[in-house]
Motif scaffolding. Sequence first.
Motif, short mmCIF file in Angstrom:
data_model
loop_
_atom_site.label_atom_id
_atom_site.label_comp_id
_atom_site.label_asym_id
_atom_site.label_seq_id
_atom_site.Cartn_x
_atom_site.Cartn_y
_atom_site.Cartn_z
N ASN A 1 38.59 -9.82 -21.26
CA ASN A 1 38.60 -9.07 -19.82
C ASN A 1 37.46 -8.09 -19.91
N LEU A 2 36.28 -8.66 -20.21
CA LEU A 2 35.02 -7.65 -20.36
C LEU A 2 34.21 -8.04 -18.96
N VAL A 3 33.84 -6.95 -18.27
CA VAL A 3 32.95 -7.21 -17.04
C VAL A 3 31.55 -6.60 -17.36
N PHE A 4 30.51 -7.48 -17.17
CA PHE A 4 29.19 -6.84 -17.44
C PHE A 4 28.21 -7.19 -16.02
N ALA B 1 31.06 -17.04 -23.61
CA ALA B 1 31.61 -16.40 -22.31
C ALA B 1 33.03 -16.65 -21.97
N LYS B 2 33.64 -17.60 -22.55
CA LYS B 2 35.12 -17.81 -22.72
C LYS B 2 35.64 -16.42 -23.27
N ASN C 1 28.27 -5.24 -27.92
CA ASN C 1 28.26 -3.88 -28.47
C ASN C 1 28.57 -2.79 -27.63
N GLY C 2 28.08 -2.83 -26.35
CA GLY C 2 28.33 -1.78 -25.47
C GLY C 2 29.61 -1.54 -25.16
N ALA C 3 30.51 -2.63 -25.04
CA ALA C 3 31.97 -2.56 -24.85
C ALA C 3 32.80 -2.33 -26.21
#
Length: 158
Positions: free
Chosen positions: A155-158, A148-149, A63-65
Amino acid sequence: MTEQQLSPGDDAPEFTLPDSEGKNVSLSDFRGQSVVVYFYPAASTPGCTKQACDFRDNLADLNGAGYQILGISPDKPAKLAKFAEKEQLTFPLLSDEDKTVLTAYSAFGEKKNYGKVYQGVIRSTFVVDPEGKISAAQYNVRATGHVAKLIKDLNLVF
């Protein structure tokens, strides 16, 4: 399979389906946002529970992304409500009992299991962009490790 599989760039088939509380939810409600629409065979089965809990556990980050999550299965709203309550799922679970939306997304069709061929839900995930176009289409995804995949593919980085 009668329907053609969707590909990036295709228009996402529009839909309106009841959620676990019987309230109608439409894809167009999310226009202007990115939406992950995932199709799963049956609420409360081991693989579907694992997949839904993975989405739940990553929901704040997704949601944040800027990604909303919608889960769709052929289950009745009452079954979805029990599933959502038991697993504390806070994103919409939609009921497609007549499989119209599953078919429109080519997420219902021929499957093979132990050599037997039958018709069923093809575990699939789609990312719909803010303009309503498919930006990712993944068929025959695995229940475990799929979220996760997907995060990696986006290309999301948390």
